[in-house]
Scaffold this motif. Structure first.
Motif, PDB file in Angstrom:
ATOM      1  N   ILE A 123       0.869  -1.172   0.000  1.00  0.00           N
ATOM      2  CA  ILE A 123       0.000   0.000   0.000  1.00  0.00           C
ATOM      3  C   ILE A 123       0.910   1.227   0.000  1.00  0.00           C
ATOM      4  N   GLY A 124       0.666   2.135  -0.922  1.00  0.00           N
ATOM      5  CA  GLY A 124       1.532   3.292  -1.105  1.00  0.00           C
ATOM      6  C   GLY A 124       2.386   3.181  -2.351  1.00  0.00           C
ATOM      7  N   SER A 125       2.661   1.962  -2.797  1.00  0.00           N
ATOM      8  CA  SER A 125       3.470   1.783  -4.017  1.00  0.00           C
ATOM      9  C   SER A 125       2.617   1.879  -5.269  1.00  0.00           C
ATOM     10  N   ILE A 126       1.297   1.838  -5.075  1.00  0.00           N
ATOM     11  CA  ILE A 126       0.342   1.973  -6.174  1.00  0.00           C
ATOM     12  C   ILE A 126      -0.728   2.964  -5.743  1.00  0.00           C
ATOM     13  N   GLY A 127      -1.539   3.405  -6.682  1.00  0.00           N
ATOM     14  CA  GLY A 127      -2.656   4.267  -6.333  1.00  0.00           C
ATOM     15  C   GLY A 127      -2.432   5.718  -6.719  1.00  0.00           C
ATOM     16  N   ASP A 128      -3.189   6.601  -6.061  1.00  0.00           N
ATOM     17  CA  ASP A 128      -3.173   8.020  -6.372  1.00  0.00           C
ATOM     18  C   ASP A 128      -2.435   8.742  -5.255  1.00  0.00           C
TER      19      ASP A 128
END
Length: 385
Positions: free
Chosen positions: A170-175
């Motif tokens: 979590i944090g390595s992908i997304g906005d």
């Protein structure tokens, strides 16, 4: 219990090397934002796969600045969950936007993404899910919704450092992804947080927003072109974070071990006590996605002659600290005055009244878990209808 140490619901883990490192920073004479902050941000960027990262004084500032970076303000709407620390919705109000609360999934206790489309309007600009106890929402579904309705996604991942989605941190992908490093988090800088960005332009804007909007222009000049605040992280906090980041894998392993022991001991104690009919609504037994920030049960209050407060009081008398994470935000006086009704999200209303956080932190032992489980089940048996 007088001679038995009290078990808090959480406790940070700082080793001697961390304490020594703080002393070195204090002796260096550079204690505010400086070289250690730059080093910590670089280490976090590496951790998140090279994405730009900036740190802030706390996890509330990270969300506020994420909203500002996304251009969200007066008249806009942001979809979020009523089960969170109130900062999640307070920051939406703080930028002049309106929180739109969607009920939660009863299993994950996170925002129910299946109910999001029904509340999207022409004013909806963003969706802000919260990863309760570190468990992420379905990221594929989340970003599919965002793409469909052209929304920014601001992930309140305050509790989720170390959690993953399909093998991706979590944090390595997304906005825009917001983390908290407050004292009870899996990685603590005592107070602090970070925001993960898609690009350097947004990261540079956030830099200005965290320090009065200042842009440096050479050795003797500066400019201010945006309205910023005072939300920078100090080197004292940053050096703690550097050491915590190195220890995060071992913290994760210990938390998962303790969570497994909770599942086993609670189930065994409930069976031994003949309480199989009481459903504690244990969290999803998922050891690949969540970081086990907290271990929570939901008390079956309709099957007990007691309320949550009394259960907590009796556990405290036995030397066990507990917490409530969280009552429904819509039940607070401020939000009632704004026209929100807790009954509009009935699952959140029920969970908010009955959820109970049990102790879970790296310094806890399996013996502690067994004592906590036996104590809780004994109280439930005493008060069962």
């Amino acid at each position: 219990m007088a001679d038995t140490p009290f078990i808090p619901f959480t406790r940070p883990s700082f080793d001697q090397a961390t304490i020594d490192a703080v002393g070195e920073v204090l002796r260096s004479g550079w204690v505010t934002s400086g070289p250690k902050l730059a080093e910590f941000e670089s280490a976090l960027s590496d951790y998140f796969g090279g994405r730009p990262v900036r740190c802030f004084a706390n996890g509330t500032a990270t969300m506020k600045i994420a909203l500002q970076v996304a251009g969200i303000g007066e008249g806009d709407e942001v979809i979020t969950t009523p089960i969170s620390w109130v900062a999640t919705s307070n920051v939406i109000l703080g930028v002049g936007a309106k929180p739109v609360f969607v009920d939660i999934d009863p299993i994950t206790r996170n925002l129910d993404l299946a109910k999001v489309a029904a509340v999207v309007t022409s004013k909806t600009r963003a969706i802000m899910p919260v990863y309760l106890a570190g468990l992420p929402v379905n990221m594929d579904e989340l970003h599919s919704l965002a793409k469909q309705y052209k929304l920014r996604v601001i992930e309140d991942a305050a509790q989720a450092i170390g959690s993953t989605w399909k093998g991706h941190k979590i944090g390595s992908i997304g906005d825009l992804v917001s983390f908290s490093f407050q004292a009870n988090k899996n990685l603590s800088t005592v107070e602090g947080g970070c925001l993960v960005f898609n690009n350097l332009d947004e990261a540079k804007l956030a830099e200005k927003l965290r320090l009065q909007g200042v842009t440096r222009q050479g050795m003797d000049g500066m400019d201010v072109d945006v309205l910023g605040g005072k939300d920078n992280l100090t080197d004292v906090n940053a050096v703690i974070g550097l050491h915590q980041l190195k220890q995060l894998p071992q913290f994760q392993t210990k938390r998962a071990e303790l969570a497994r022991h909770y599942f086993a001991t609670l189930r065994q104690e409930m069976k031994t006590a003949g309480l199989e009919s009481l459903n504690l609504e244990l969290p999803p037994e998922n050891f690949t996605e969540t970081n086990w920030h907290m271990f929570q049960v939901v008390l079956p209050l309709n099957q007990l002659h007691v309320d949550r407060a009394q259960v907590m009081t009796e556990l405290k008398e036995m030397g066990i600290g507990t917490g409530v994470h969280y009552p429904a935000i819509t039940g607070f006086s401020l939000y009632k005055k704004l026209g929100y009704q807790v009954s509009a999200t009935p699952i959140a209303e029920r969970i908010g009244k009955s959820i109970l956080t049990l102790p879970l932190f790296p310094g806890l032992t399996q013996v502690n878990v067994e004592f906590i489980s036996k104590s809780l089940v004994a109280i439930l048996k005493k008060h069962a209808k």
